[in-house]
Write a protein that holds these residues in place. Sequence first.
Motif, PDB file in Angstrom:
ATOM      1  N   GLU A  58     -14.559  -4.615   2.962  1.00 54.57           N
ATOM      2  CA  GLU A  58     -15.338  -5.294   1.915  1.00 54.57           C
ATOM      3  C   GLU A  58     -16.758  -5.570   2.400  1.00 54.57           C
ATOM      4  N   THR A  59     -16.891  -6.010   3.658  1.00 53.94           N
ATOM      5  CA  THR A  59     -18.221  -6.269   4.231  1.00 53.94           C
ATOM      6  C   THR A  59     -19.072  -5.007   4.189  1.00 53.94           C
TER       7      THR A  59
ATOM      8  N   ASP B  57      -5.167  -7.284   7.322  1.00 52.05           N
ATOM      9  CA  ASP B  57      -5.977  -8.335   6.699  1.00 52.05           C
ATOM     10  C   ASP B  57      -7.453  -8.202   7.075  1.00 52.05           C
ATOM     11  N   GLU B  58      -7.712  -8.130   8.373  1.00 53.44           N
ATOM     12  CA  GLU B  58      -9.103  -8.078   8.839  1.00 53.44           C
ATOM     13  C   GLU B  58      -9.721  -6.702   8.613  1.00 53.44           C
ATOM     14  N   GLY B  59      -8.890  -5.653   8.655  1.00 51.86           N
ATOM     15  CA  GLY B  59      -9.410  -4.324   8.343  1.00 51.86           C
ATOM     16  C   GLY B  59      -9.950  -4.254   6.932  1.00 51.86           C
TER      17      GLY B  59
ATOM     18  N   SER C 233      -8.787   1.512   7.586  1.00 55.92           N
ATOM     19  CA  SER C 233      -9.545   0.590   6.742  1.00 55.92           C
ATOM     20  C   SER C 233     -11.042   0.671   7.020  1.00 55.92           C
ATOM     21  N   VAL C 234     -11.412   0.649   8.299  1.00 54.62           N
ATOM     22  CA  VAL C 234     -12.829   0.542   8.664  1.00 54.62           C
ATOM     23  C   VAL C 234     -13.509   1.904   8.707  1.00 54.62           C
TER      24      VAL C 234
ATOM     25  N   ALA D 156      -6.878   4.763   0.415  1.00 50.95           N
ATOM     26  CA  ALA D 156      -6.163   5.196   1.618  1.00 50.95           C
ATOM     27  C   ALA D 156      -5.965   4.061   2.607  1.00 50.95           C
ATOM     28  N   CYS D 157      -4.724   3.673   2.830  1.00 50.01           N
ATOM     29  CA  CYS D 157      -4.339   2.722   3.877  1.00 50.01           C
ATOM     30  C   CYS D 157      -2.886   2.324   3.640  1.00 50.01           C
TER      31      CYS D 157
END
Length: 326
Positions: free
Chosen positions: A157-158, A150-152, A97-98, A78-79
């Motif tokens: 991943e983190t 990109d950062e989301g 994303s987050v 989902a995104c």
Amino acid sequence: MKELIRKRILVTGGAGFLGSHLCERLVAQGHDVLCVDNFYTGTKRNVAHLLDHANFELMRHDVTFPLYVEVDEIYNLACPASPIHYQYDPVQTTKTSVHGAINMLGLAKRVRAKLLQASTSEVYGDARQHPQTEDYWGHVNPIGPRSCYDEGKRCAETLCMDYKRQHGLDIRIARIFNTYGPRMHPQDGRVVSNFVMQALTGEALTVYGDGSQTRCFCYVDDLIDGLIRLMNASTPPEAPVNLGNPHEISMLDTARRVIALSGSGSDIAFKPLPVDDPWHRCPSIERARTLLQWEPHTSLDVGLEATIAWFRRLIESTRERAAMAY
């Protein structure tokens, strides 16, 4: 013959381009599939042919809110994935994303499900390494117009790796490179869908810069095979895995090929490069070859022909509906 172990599988973003193909494949394999989508970019049309299957269920839900279901595996797709869609509401893109990753990881933790996170080649940004290997950390603008996506995805991943280390979850991360095929959104602003729609409607194909920048295009059937192989790998990879086609082609050559295969008389129009648009995007897929015995097999011409045929039918059906309305 090995007997199928029937699994309960959740696919978030399941009515989207990739999600619908994944649901279709999993249903055909005999699994119980729960397709979840808020229909921001996905559409019921993509999964309408699955609704009569007893082992398929469709649910409208936004992954930024918790979901309480019992499943064995989660594919978190989902995104919004195209610049036009993810830049339209960048705050919501980051939340999807987050917060979406947090909610799906929380669900996986509660029911001890395997989780596959659909990440992206955009985590590499405007890469200074070519081709991109999974151990490359990237070159990303954290405050640019593309950073919501990109950062989301980098943050997702983190979160996945921290849940893996802290809670022992079975996590698999796929870094997906440019993928194309039937069911792409006709207005998603991505290269192949843009070129095909413009060629079929007689518009000039839009090429940014001088067209010498390159991309690698993976046909959707090959990509779905890679996702399923990654989820089913007996030993979860300790790090993300690139999934994409390593064969590069310039934007200008791609445009010319679409014109030729579609039989279009369209011209090519050159426009300035968008902000933070990467010059090269090419995956190293040695990890996928080694761990998954996977690599794409569909040639660009074969994939483009199938994609052009699908968009041609879509345009014709849209015209027919418009004519009937009058």
